[in-house]
Design a protein around this motif. Structure first.
Motif, mmCIF file in Angstrom:
data_model
loop_
_atom_site.group_PDB
_atom_site.id
_atom_site.type_symbol
_atom_site.label_atom_id
_atom_site.label_comp_id
_atom_site.label_asym_id
_atom_site.label_seq_id
_atom_site.Cartn_x
_atom_site.Cartn_y
_atom_site.Cartn_z
ATOM 1 N N SER A 120 -3.428 2.631 6.387
ATOM 2 C CA SER A 120 -2.457 1.565 6.626
ATOM 3 C C SER A 120 -2.707 0.887 7.968
ATOM 4 C CB SER A 120 -1.032 2.131 6.594
ATOM 5 O OG SER A 120 -0.739 2.683 5.329
ATOM 6 N N VAL A 130 -4.422 -3.909 -3.550
ATOM 7 C CA VAL A 130 -4.177 -4.374 -2.182
ATOM 8 C C VAL A 130 -5.154 -5.490 -1.819
ATOM 9 C CG1 VAL A 130 -4.289 -3.728 0.259
ATOM 10 C CG2 VAL A 130 -3.131 -2.239 -1.378
ATOM 11 N N LEU A 167 -5.677 -1.533 8.033
ATOM 12 C CA LEU A 167 -5.377 -2.888 7.560
ATOM 13 C C LEU A 167 -4.938 -3.777 8.721
ATOM 14 C CD1 LEU A 167 -3.426 -2.169 4.246
ATOM 15 C CD2 LEU A 167 -5.593 -3.409 4.435
ATOM 16 N N HIS A 177 -3.624 8.620 4.738
ATOM 17 C CA HIS A 177 -3.059 7.351 4.303
ATOM 18 C C HIS A 177 -2.468 6.555 5.466
ATOM 19 C CE1 HIS A 177 -2.122 4.813 0.894
ATOM 20 N NE2 HIS A 177 -0.987 4.505 1.488
ATOM 21 N N LEU A 189 -11.164 1.058 1.799
ATOM 22 C CA LEU A 189 -9.761 1.468 1.794
ATOM 23 C C LEU A 189 -9.539 2.714 0.952
ATOM 24 C CD1 LEU A 189 -7.853 -1.952 1.502
ATOM 25 C CD2 LEU A 189 -7.781 -0.347 3.418
ATOM 26 N N ASN A 227 -6.136 6.163 -5.859
ATOM 27 C CA ASN A 227 -6.557 5.531 -4.613
ATOM 28 C C ASN A 227 -7.411 4.284 -4.829
ATOM 29 O OD1 ASN A 227 -5.210 7.134 -2.847
ATOM 30 N ND2 ASN A 227 -6.981 8.311 -2.165
ATOM 31 N N GLN A 277 -5.366 1.514 -6.381
ATOM 32 C CA GLN A 277 -4.440 1.044 -5.338
ATOM 33 C C GLN A 277 -5.150 0.108 -4.366
ATOM 34 O OE1 GLN A 277 -2.228 4.241 -3.449
ATOM 35 N NE2 GLN A 277 -2.429 3.237 -1.467
ATOM 36 N N SER A 278 -6.336 0.473 -3.948
ATOM 37 C CA SER A 278 -7.108 -0.364 -3.025
ATOM 38 C C SER A 278 -7.474 -1.692 -3.660
ATOM 39 C CB SER A 278 -8.384 0.376 -2.597
ATOM 40 O OG SER A 278 -8.078 1.557 -1.913
ATOM 41 N N ASP A 287 0.825 -1.205 0.000
ATOM 42 C CA ASP A 287 0.000 0.000 0.000
ATOM 43 C C ASP A 287 0.862 1.259 0.000
ATOM 44 O OD1 ASP A 287 -2.665 1.191 0.201
ATOM 45 O OD2 ASP A 287 -2.046 1.805 2.207
ATOM 46 N N THR A 297 -12.616 -2.863 -0.838
ATOM 47 C CA THR A 297 -11.930 -1.997 -1.809
ATOM 48 C C THR A 297 -12.329 -0.540 -1.641
ATOM 49 O OG1 THR A 297 -11.795 -3.814 -3.412
ATOM 50 C CG2 THR A 297 -11.539 -1.571 -4.259
ATOM 51 N N HIS A 304 1.298 3.972 -3.054
ATOM 52 C CA HIS A 304 1.016 5.384 -2.749
ATOM 53 C C HIS A 304 2.208 6.258 -3.134
ATOM 54 C CE1 HIS A 304 -0.818 8.762 -0.680
ATOM 55 N NE2 HIS A 304 0.306 8.967 -0.014
#
Length: 260
Positions: free
Chosen positions: A144, A75, A147, A140, A134, A68, A71-72, A58, A131, A62
Motif C-alpha cells: 500500500s 488496482v 503505491l 500488504h 504489486l 493477490n 487484486q493487483s 487495495d 501488476t 484484500h
C-alpha cells in the motif's frame, strides 16, 4: 459568498481544481473557477490523491480475500482509468521515438498519431510490471505504501524534468507547464508535498523508519535518473517524455520496493 471566493483563490483552489481536471478523471464542480496556468506545482499532490484512492481499493479487496494477482490487476486497471492513460500515451510515443536510429527524426515520429509496435510493447511492459510488482509484496502494508511512493515520486520526476531541461516544442500541453513554472518555489512545494505525505503515510502504515528514509532517497534518485536519461536521448523533453518519466519511474520504484 464573496468571503468564500476570496478563501478559494487564496489557497489556490482554482489551480488545484484545474490540476484535478488535467491530470485525473476525477470530477470537479463545474461552477468553481479553475486556472490551468501553474498546475504543474500540484502534480505530486495529484499523485498522493490518486494513490489514496488506489490504496483504499487495495485494502478493500484484500479484506474481501481476493487473490493477490487478480487484486493487483484490478488496482492497476483503476490506476489507468483514474489518469485516462494520460502518461501511458507518452510511454508509447516515446518508445516509438527511441526506436528511430536517427535522432533528428525522433520528434516527427512521436508526433504521428499512429502507435507503432514499440509503443504497444512498451505499454504492455509497463502494465505487466506494475501488476506483477504489486502482486509480489509479501507485506500488504508495504504494498500500500509502495503505491504512494510510486505515484508521488513518479510525478515529482516530471516536475523536476520540467524545471531542469529545455522543452523541444513551441506549442503543446507540455509547453504550458514549462512556460508557467516557477522552478524554485514550485519544485520546493512539490517536494514538500511528497516528502511529508510519503513519510506521514509510512508511519501510519507502520513502515520501518530506516525503510522510509531509504525508499524516499532512492525513489527521488530513480525519478531524477529517468528524467535525465530521456533528456539525454532527446536533447530535452516534450509532453510525451514527461509522461514517460512518470510511468517508468513508477515501475522502477515499485520494482525496487518489491525487493525489500
Amino acid at each position: 459568498m464573496e468571503w468564500w471566493r476570496r478563501w478559494y483563490f487564496l489557497w489556490g483552489g482554482d489551480s488545484v481544481g484545474a490540476a484535478i481536471l488535467f491530470y485525473t478523471r476525477l470530477p470537479w464542480p463545474p461552477s468553481w473557477p479553475v486556472n490551468f496556468d501553474r498546475i504543474a506545482r500540484w502534480i505530486t499532490l495529484m499523485g498522493l490523491l490518486l494513490s489514496l484512492i488506489l490504496l483504499a481499493l487495495d485494502l478493500g479487496l484484500h479484506w474481501l480475500g481476493m487473490d493477490n494477482l487478480l487484486q493487483s490487476a484490478v488496482v492497476v486497471s483503476l490506476w489507468l482509468a483514474l489518469t485516462g492513460g494520460l502518461h501511458l500515451d507518452g510511454v508509447a510515443d516515446t518508445a516509438d521515438g527511441l526506436a528511430v536510429t536517427n535522432p533528428s527524426k525522433r520528434l516527427a515520429v512521436m508526433q504521428d498519431s499512429y502507435t507503432g509496435a514499440y509503443g504497444v510493447m512498451a505499454i504492455a511492459v509497463v502494465l505487466l510490471l506494475k501488476t506483477f510488482a504489486l502482486a509480489s509484496f509479501s507485506d500488504h502494508g508495504l504494498a500500500s505504501w509502495a503505491l504512494i511512493m510510486a505515484l508521488g515520486w513518479g510525478r515529482w520526476g516530471q516536475l523536476l524534468a520540467i524545471a531542469l531541461y529545455p522543452y523541444l516544442k513551441e506549442e503543446g500541453k507540455g509547453a504550458m507547464h514549462k512556460r508557467n513554472l516557477k522552478p524554485g518555489q514550485d519544485l520546493l512545494l512539490g517536494t514538500m508535498i511528497i516528502v511529508f505525505g510519503g513519510v506521514g503515510m509510512g508511519y501510519a502504515l507502520t513502515i520501518e523508519p530506516w525503510l522510509i528514509l531509504g525508499a524516499t532517497g532512492s525513489s527521488a534518485l530513480i525519478a531524477w535518473a529517468v528524467g535525465r536519461w530521456l533528456a539525454q536521448q532527446f536533447k530535452g523533453h516534450t509532453g510525451d517524455t514527461y509522461g514517460a518519466v512518470v510511468e517508468w519511474s513508477e515501475v522502477l520504484i515499485l520494482l525496487g520496493l518489491s525487493l525489500v
